[in-house]
Design an enzyme around this catalytic site. Sequence first.
Site, PDB file in Angstrom:
ATOM      1  N   PHE A 164       0.926  -1.125  -0.055  1.00  0.00           N
ATOM      2  CA  PHE A 164      -0.062   0.020   0.002  1.00  0.00           C
ATOM      3  C   PHE A 164       0.921   1.353  -0.075  1.00  0.00           C
ATOM      4  CE2 PHE A 164      -3.603  -2.497   2.316  1.00  0.00           C
ATOM      5  CZ  PHE A 164      -3.825  -3.340   1.228  1.00  0.00           C
ATOM      6  N   SER A 169     -12.508  -5.608   6.440  1.00  0.00           N
ATOM      7  CA  SER A 169     -12.291  -5.000   7.690  1.00  0.00           C
ATOM      8  C   SER A 169     -12.516  -5.590   8.996  1.00  0.00           C
ATOM      9  CB  SER A 169     -13.635  -3.926   7.412  1.00  0.00           C
ATOM     10  OG  SER A 169     -13.493  -3.255   8.934  1.00  0.00           O
ATOM     11  N   GLY A 170     -11.489  -5.515   9.840  1.00  0.00           N
ATOM     12  CA  GLY A 170     -11.534  -6.168  11.186  1.00  0.00           C
ATOM     13  C   GLY A 170     -12.488  -5.621  11.840  1.00  0.00           C
ATOM     14  N   ARG A 171     -13.045  -4.288  11.636  1.00  0.00           N
ATOM     15  CA  ARG A 171     -14.257  -3.811  12.265  1.00  0.00           C
ATOM     16  C   ARG A 171     -15.653  -4.599  12.280  1.00  0.00           C
ATOM     17  NH1 ARG A 171     -14.707   2.350  11.651  1.00  0.00           N
ATOM     18  NH2 ARG A 171     -15.841   2.176  13.524  1.00  0.00           N
ATOM     19  N   HIS A 231       0.779   2.035 -16.349  1.00  0.00           N
ATOM     20  CA  HIS A 231       1.634   2.657 -16.218  1.00  0.00           C
ATOM     21  C   HIS A 231       2.444   2.586 -14.749  1.00  0.00           C
ATOM     22  CE1 HIS A 231       4.684   5.936 -15.701  1.00  0.00           C
ATOM     23  NE2 HIS A 231       3.810   6.563 -14.980  1.00  0.00           N
ATOM     24  N   ARG A 238       9.188  -4.072  -7.089  1.00  0.00           N
ATOM     25  CA  ARG A 238       9.089  -5.135  -6.226  1.00  0.00           C
ATOM     26  C   ARG A 238       9.390  -6.336  -6.879  1.00  0.00           C
ATOM     27  NH1 ARG A 238       8.716  -3.088  -1.395  1.00  0.00           N
ATOM     28  NH2 ARG A 238       7.206  -1.319  -1.369  1.00  0.00           N
TER      29      ARG A 238
END
EC number: 2.1.1.148
Length: 270
Positions: free
Chosen positions: A81, A92-94, A175, A184
Site C-alpha cells: 500500500f 475490515s476487522g471492524r 503505467h 518489487r
Amino acid sequence: MEGPLTIPVLDKGFVRLVDQMGDDRAIVQAARVSYGEGTKTVREDAALIDYLMRHRHTSPFEMVVFKFHVKAPIFVARQWFRHRTASVNEISGRYSILKEEFYEPEAFRKQAKRNKQASEGALLDEEALALLRKVEQEAYGAYRALLEKGVAREMARMVLPLNLYTEFYWKQDLHNLFHFLKLRLAPEAQWEIRQYARAIAEIVKERVPLAWAAFEEHLLEGAFLSRTELRALRGLLTPEVYEKALSSLGLGGSRLKEALEKVFGPGEAL
C-alpha cells in the site's frame, strides 16, 4: 475477459485477476487518438509501444487498468500500500471476524549485514519457528477470548500479529503497475512481496505482451545513467566501437541513432 485467473502465492495466499480494461490495442489507440484504431499491423503496434516506453510517454499506458483480488500477510500488504496511486479496498476487522490464517515461512532469514532493512541466507532454527507458532496461537486465542467477553471487533484485533493473512482488491493502471513491478521484482525487495510481484508479472505478460516486452527491454532490465556514469562510458568507448556493438545485437536505423545519442549526445553520434 475470460474466467478468473488465480495464482497461488506463499503458503496460503493468492493473486487473482478480477477484471481488466484495455489491452495492447488500447495503448496504441490512445497514442493514435487522431486516427482511431486504423489498420496498423501487430508489428507496427509493437514498434509504437516500444517507442512510447523508451521515450517515457506514459499516459497511453494509463488507459489499461487491472483489478486484482489479493490474499497476503498483513506485513506484505503494508509494503504494497506504499504504492499510493492504486484504488484499494481491504477486508475490515471492524466488520468481520478475522480468520485464523497465518503465514509461516519454511525457514527464517538472517539479518543482512550491509543492509539494515534486508535479509540474507536461511536461518534453519526449529525453535524460532516453534516460537512463531506459539505466538500465533496465543494471539488468536486472546483475540477470540476478547470477542467472547464482548470487546468490540475493532479493538480485539489489536492483539493480532502482522503475519495474519488479509485480503484486498487492488485496481491499478498499467503505467503505475509497471512501476510497482520494477520496484518489487528487484533483488533487494523483500522475498515475500517479490513472490506476489512475480505472480502479477505472469498475468500482465500474458494479457499485454507487447507492452510487457517494451517494459522488460527499457525499464525492468534497463538502467538510468547519471552524468558521471555517462562521462565514464564516453572515456572508455568511441562512437564507432559502440555502434558496432549495438549493430551486432540487432539495432539499426532510428533505434541505433537514438542509442548512440543517448551516450554521446546528438552532436557526437554517427
